[in-house]
Every structure is written in C-alpha cells, then in structure tokens.
Design a protein around this motif. Structure first.
Motif, PDB file in Angstrom:
ATOM      1  N   HIS A 123       0.813  -1.150  -0.026  1.00 45.87           N
ATOM      2  CA  HIS A 123       0.085   0.166   0.104  1.00 45.87           C
ATOM      3  C   HIS A 123       0.763   1.283   0.027  1.00 45.87           C
ATOM      4  O   HIS A 123       1.957   1.361   0.812  1.00 45.87           O
ATOM      5  CB  HIS A 123      -1.114   0.027   1.342  1.00 45.87           C
ATOM      6  N   PRO A 124       0.432   2.220  -0.668  1.00 45.83           N
ATOM      7  CA  PRO A 124       1.243   3.558  -0.638  1.00 45.83           C
ATOM      8  C   PRO A 124       1.768   4.038   0.583  1.00 45.83           C
ATOM      9  O   PRO A 124       2.657   4.714   0.887  1.00 45.83           O
ATOM     10  CB  PRO A 124       0.555   4.567  -1.680  1.00 45.83           C
ATOM     11  N   LEU A 125       0.732   4.140   1.545  1.00 44.37           N
ATOM     12  CA  LEU A 125       1.060   4.601   2.886  1.00 44.37           C
ATOM     13  C   LEU A 125       2.188   3.475   3.540  1.00 44.37           C
ATOM     14  O   LEU A 125       3.012   4.173   4.390  1.00 44.37           O
ATOM     15  CB  LEU A 125      -0.244   4.500   3.755  1.00 44.37           C
ATOM     16  N   ASN A 126       2.156   2.215   3.415  1.00 43.22           N
ATOM     17  CA  ASN A 126       3.108   1.525   3.777  1.00 43.22           C
ATOM     18  C   ASN A 126       4.709   1.811   3.148  1.00 43.22           C
ATOM     19  O   ASN A 126       5.584   1.813   3.917  1.00 43.22           O
ATOM     20  CB  ASN A 126       2.914   0.276   3.913  1.00 43.22           C
ATOM     21  N   ILE A 127       4.597   1.960   1.982  1.00 40.42           N
ATOM     22  CA  ILE A 127       5.832   2.082   1.223  1.00 40.42           C
ATOM     23  C   ILE A 127       6.215   3.655   1.383  1.00 40.42           C
ATOM     24  O   ILE A 127       7.463   3.935   1.544  1.00 40.42           O
ATOM     25  CB  ILE A 127       5.542   2.178  -0.312  1.00 40.42           C
ATOM     26  N   GLY A 128       5.498   4.488   1.542  1.00 37.46           N
ATOM     27  CA  GLY A 128       5.628   5.911   1.705  1.00 37.46           C
ATOM     28  C   GLY A 128       6.259   5.949   3.069  1.00 37.46           C
ATOM     29  O   GLY A 128       7.557   6.669   3.539  1.00 37.46           O
ATOM     30  N   LYS A 129       5.870   5.331   4.359  1.00 36.65           N
ATOM     31  CA  LYS A 129       6.484   5.545   5.697  1.00 36.65           C
ATOM     32  C   LYS A 129       7.861   4.572   5.538  1.00 36.65           C
ATOM     33  O   LYS A 129       8.743   5.044   6.498  1.00 36.65           O
ATOM     34  CB  LYS A 129       5.394   4.884   6.950  1.00 36.65           C
ATOM     35  N   LEU A 130       7.766   3.758   4.854  1.00 37.57           N
ATOM     36  CA  LEU A 130       9.181   3.011   4.820  1.00 37.57           C
ATOM     37  C   LEU A 130      10.417   3.820   4.332  1.00 37.57           C
ATOM     38  O   LEU A 130      11.327   3.716   4.760  1.00 37.57           O
ATOM     39  CB  LEU A 130       9.078   1.618   3.867  1.00 37.57           C
ATOM     40  N   GLY A 134      12.350   8.287  10.382  1.00 34.88           N
ATOM     41  CA  GLY A 134      11.337   8.333  11.634  1.00 34.88           C
ATOM     42  C   GLY A 134       9.918   7.957  11.516  1.00 34.88           C
ATOM     43  O   GLY A 134       9.031   8.333  12.634  1.00 34.88           O
ATOM     44  N   ARG A 135       9.631   7.435  10.414  1.00 39.45           N
ATOM     45  CA  ARG A 135       8.202   6.696  10.512  1.00 39.45           C
ATOM     46  C   ARG A 135       8.145   5.213  10.289  1.00 39.45           C
ATOM     47  O   ARG A 135       9.148   4.682   9.486  1.00 39.45           O
ATOM     48  CB  ARG A 135       7.583   7.443   9.135  1.00 39.45           C
ATOM     49  N   GLU A 136       7.438   4.568  10.755  1.00 33.99           N
ATOM     50  CA  GLU A 136       7.348   2.981  10.742  1.00 33.99           C
ATOM     51  C   GLU A 136       6.049   2.571   9.972  1.00 33.99           C
ATOM     52  O   GLU A 136       4.990   2.985  10.196  1.00 33.99           O
ATOM     53  CB  GLU A 136       7.336   2.572  12.048  1.00 33.99           C
ATOM     54  N   PRO A 137       6.320   1.858   8.769  1.00 32.81           N
ATOM     55  CA  PRO A 137       5.084   1.304   8.202  1.00 32.81           C
ATOM     56  C   PRO A 137       4.522   0.134   9.074  1.00 32.81           C
ATOM     57  O   PRO A 137       5.021  -0.209   9.996  1.00 32.81           O
ATOM     58  CB  PRO A 137       5.881   0.654   6.887  1.00 32.81           C
ATOM     59  N   LEU A 138       3.046  -0.039   8.947  1.00 34.43           N
ATOM     60  CA  LEU A 138       2.588  -1.186   9.534  1.00 34.43           C
ATOM     61  C   LEU A 138       2.976  -2.392   9.210  1.00 34.43           C
ATOM     62  O   LEU A 138       3.213  -3.373   9.839  1.00 34.43           O
ATOM     63  CB  LEU A 138       0.989  -1.239   9.327  1.00 34.43           C
ATOM     64  N   PHE A 139       3.402  -2.621   7.888  1.00 37.79           N
ATOM     65  CA  PHE A 139       4.047  -3.885   7.254  1.00 37.79           C
ATOM     66  C   PHE A 139       4.885  -3.309   6.209  1.00 37.79           C
ATOM     67  O   PHE A 139       5.010  -2.563   5.462  1.00 37.79           O
ATOM     68  CB  PHE A 139       2.987  -4.457   6.316  1.00 37.79           C
ATOM     69  N   ILE A 140       6.073  -4.316   6.121  1.00 40.26           N
ATOM     70  CA  ILE A 140       7.248  -4.153   5.224  1.00 40.26           C
ATOM     71  C   ILE A 140       6.839  -5.213   4.219  1.00 40.26           C
ATOM     72  O   ILE A 140       6.371  -6.349   4.309  1.00 40.26           O
ATOM     73  CB  ILE A 140       8.557  -4.590   5.994  1.00 40.26           C
ATOM     74  N   PRO A 141       7.202  -4.887   2.937  1.00 38.98           N
ATOM     75  CA  PRO A 141       7.068  -5.847   1.762  1.00 38.98           C
ATOM     76  C   PRO A 141       7.574  -7.273   2.240  1.00 38.98           C
ATOM     77  O   PRO A 141       8.895  -7.325   2.460  1.00 38.98           O
ATOM     78  CB  PRO A 141       7.510  -5.277   0.662  1.00 38.98           C
ATOM     79  N   CYS A 142       6.922  -8.269   1.879  1.00 42.61           N
ATOM     80  CA  CYS A 142       7.573  -9.593   2.550  1.00 42.61           C
ATOM     81  C   CYS A 142       8.928  -9.861   1.783  1.00 42.61           C
ATOM     82  O   CYS A 142       9.790 -10.465   2.635  1.00 42.61           O
ATOM     83  CB  CYS A 142       6.359 -10.559   2.014  1.00 42.61           C
ATOM     84  N   ILE A 143       9.094  -9.690   0.506  1.00 49.14           N
ATOM     85  CA  ILE A 143      10.354  -9.934  -0.086  1.00 49.14           C
ATOM     86  C   ILE A 143      11.591  -9.245   0.657  1.00 49.14           C
ATOM     87  O   ILE A 143      12.594  -9.654   0.974  1.00 49.14           O
ATOM     88  CB  ILE A 143      10.472  -9.735  -1.528  1.00 49.14           C
ATOM     89  N   ALA A 144      11.397  -7.749   0.721  1.00 49.84           N
ATOM     90  CA  ALA A 144      12.417  -6.994   1.505  1.00 49.84           C
ATOM     91  C   ALA A 144      12.591  -7.679   2.917  1.00 49.84           C
ATOM     92  O   ALA A 144      13.881  -7.838   3.307  1.00 49.84           O
ATOM     93  CB  ALA A 144      11.959  -5.723   1.609  1.00 49.84           C
ATOM     94  N   GLU A 145      11.501  -7.988   3.863  1.00 58.90           N
ATOM     95  CA  GLU A 145      11.773  -8.460   5.007  1.00 58.90           C
ATOM     96  C   GLU A 145      12.192  -9.755   5.295  1.00 58.90           C
ATOM     97  O   GLU A 145      13.107 -10.029   5.953  1.00 58.90           O
ATOM     98  CB  GLU A 145      10.381  -8.515   5.840  1.00 58.90           C
ATOM     99  N   ALA A 146      12.053 -10.580   3.991  1.00 58.37           N
ATOM    100  CA  ALA A 146      12.704 -11.858   3.977  1.00 58.37           C
ATOM    101  C   ALA A 146      14.140 -11.954   3.846  1.00 58.37           C
ATOM    102  O   ALA A 146      14.803 -12.543   4.465  1.00 58.37           O
ATOM    103  CB  ALA A 146      12.019 -12.542   2.686  1.00 58.37           C
ATOM    104  N   CYS A 147      14.604 -10.787   2.903  1.00 62.13           N
ATOM    105  CA  CYS A 147      15.902 -10.638   2.662  1.00 62.13           C
ATOM    106  C   CYS A 147      16.720 -10.235   3.941  1.00 62.13           C
ATOM    107  O   CYS A 147      17.895 -10.671   4.279  1.00 62.13           O
ATOM    108  CB  CYS A 147      16.198  -9.654   1.861  1.00 62.13           C
TER     109      CYS A 147
END
Length: 275
Positions: A123-130, A134-147
């Motif tokens: 979602h753009p809000l999650n990508i934007g906060k990422l 100083g901002r934390e997304p609710l979720f990080i894209p799974c592939i990035a988090e997997a890496c």
C-alpha cells in the motif's frame, strides 16, 4: 566456499514462532488470524502459489480464505471483492496473487486494500512510511523483510556495509560497467533481476553476502529452477549465499504468515513482541 544461508531452515523457525503466536492469540483473546488469498484466472502457476500459501496457513493455524475468480472478472468487480474483504472482521490480511489479467491494473487493486490489512506491504502509505525517516510502516514488503531476515539469522551484520540491489529497474539503460562497479564494491548483494544465472563469480567482492531472490525456469526443463546468481561460480567467491530453490522463496511465505499475525496484534492493540 560460501556459507550457505538455508532459507528452508530459517523459514521453518519462523513458522514455529508464528504457530506459537497463533496459539497464544486463540488462548488469550479467542482470535484466529485470517488471511484472504485472492486469485483471478486459471494460471497454473498462480493456482500453485495460492494453494501453497493456503497450505502454509493451515500448517501454523491461520484460517485461510481462497477467493477464486474467473479470468473475465472486471476490474470493478474485483475492487468490490476487495472492499468486501476489507469489511470482513474475520479477515485480518489480504493477499492478491499477481500477476492479474491484463485488463486489470495491479496497482489499483493493491491500493484498494485497507492499509491495516496490507500484509504484503504494498500500500502507498506503507511504502511511503518505509521511505521516510522516523516513520514506521504497519507492514514491510514480504520480500524485503525476507532478505533482511535471511541476512540477520544467517549471521550477516548489515551495519556499516555497502549494499547493491540488482533489479530490473536498475538494469535498464544502465551501463554494464557502472553496474559491475557497484556490485564488485558491495559487501551485500541482493539479486532480483529476473535473469537466470546473470550474476557471475567475478562480479562479486570476495566474502560478500549474496541473497538470490530470482526464481527462473531453465529453458530445456521448465520444472528446474535456478536463481539470478550463477551458484557454482559465486559460491567460490562469496562469504554467504542463498540457494535457489530453498532460499528466499520459503522465507517470503513465512513473512506473509508473520505479517498476518502482526495484523491481528495491531488491530487488538497487542504489542508485536507479545506472545
């Protein structure tokens, strides 16, 4: 020789952790996490991947809902289905199996998912906060988090390291000499170009950690999978290396399961670290 980072083993550890968290949520809060897996069309590969995610949910105690729609489903009808899942309190996360049919805009559909249920992190809000300091997304894209999990649990520290990400968007129009310079200087290389065995041994800095995200079919045997990294060559140079299959793939599914549990915790105001 490179130390192999075993994605299968690390993913199994994460699944055990998720299983324990699911049991705790059920016991303490009478909640069973729910993941909706949305597929459109009759692609055999898409069906296989969707079934894999549903089976993974069953293994850890997450309730999965497979929404299987025909190829000719309109974009408006698919948006309406996403809205229905957004409003369903038993669905805590929504996963859309890509690619969608050509007449449907992938990004439009992903944007319609409520940010609180965006367990893929697209979602753009999650990508934007990422992207914001100083901002934390609710979720990080799974592939990035997997890496990142592969590096962390594989014993590779990222602090102070130079990293290079080899992807489609970075390759197009970029002089090969500049690309090779970046890779040869990098302590960490993430390969996500979609080109079979593209990354060669002499491209890699000795001792570097290499995460291969590619999953490519071999022309003479579509059932055989290789990565974007020439494993035989790179394994002689790198310090750490993930295999294909058995590297990033199972980790992506594991992170999807973890994010689904985190969606429940966020919705209930439960600390993510709480069991």
């Amino acid at each position: 020789m490179a130390q192999i980072i075993d994605g299968e083993s690390i993913a199994a550890d994460i699944r055990r952790e998720v299983t324990a968290e699911v049991a705790a949520l059920s016991s303490a809060h009478s909640i069973v996490p729910g993941l909706a897996v949305l597929i459109v069309g009759s692609s055999k590969d898409s069906r296989t991947y969707a079934d894999m995610k549903c089976n993974a949910c069953a293994d850890v105690g997450i309730r999965s809902v497979l929404v299987d729609l025909p190829e000719d489903t309109s974009e408006a009808a698919l948006v309406a289905e996403v809205h229905r899942l957004n409003a369903d309190p038993a669905v805590h996360g929504i996963f859309v199996q890509l690619p969608l049919p050509k007449h449907i805009n992938d990004q439009k559909i992903l944007n319609e998912i409520r940010v609180e249920k965006d367990v893929e992190g697209f979602h753009p809000l999650n990508i934007g906060k990422l992207a914001m300091k100083g901002r934390e997304p609710l979720f990080i894209p799974c592939i990035a988090e997997a890496c990142m999990e592969l590096l962390s649990r594989g014993g590779v520290s990222v602090r102070g390291k130079l990293a290079a990400v080899v992807g489609r968007s970075n390759i197009v129009g970029l002089p090969v000499s500049l690309l090779l310079l970046k890779i040869r200087q990098a302590d960490i290389v993430i390969a996500a170009a979609g080109q079979p065995m593209m990354i060669k041994g002499d491209w890699i800095k000795p001792g570097a950690a290499v995460i291969d995200v590619g999953t490519d079919s071999v022309d003479d045997d579509p059932a055989e999978l290789v990565g974007d990294v020439d494993f035989a060559e790179v394994s002689k140079v790198a310090g750490f290396l993930t295999p294909v299959p058995g590297g990033a793939g199972p980790m992506m599914v594991a992170m999807l399961l973890k994010n689904t549990v985190d969606a429940v915790k966020q919705g209930q105001g439960i600390c993510k670290d709480a069991k």
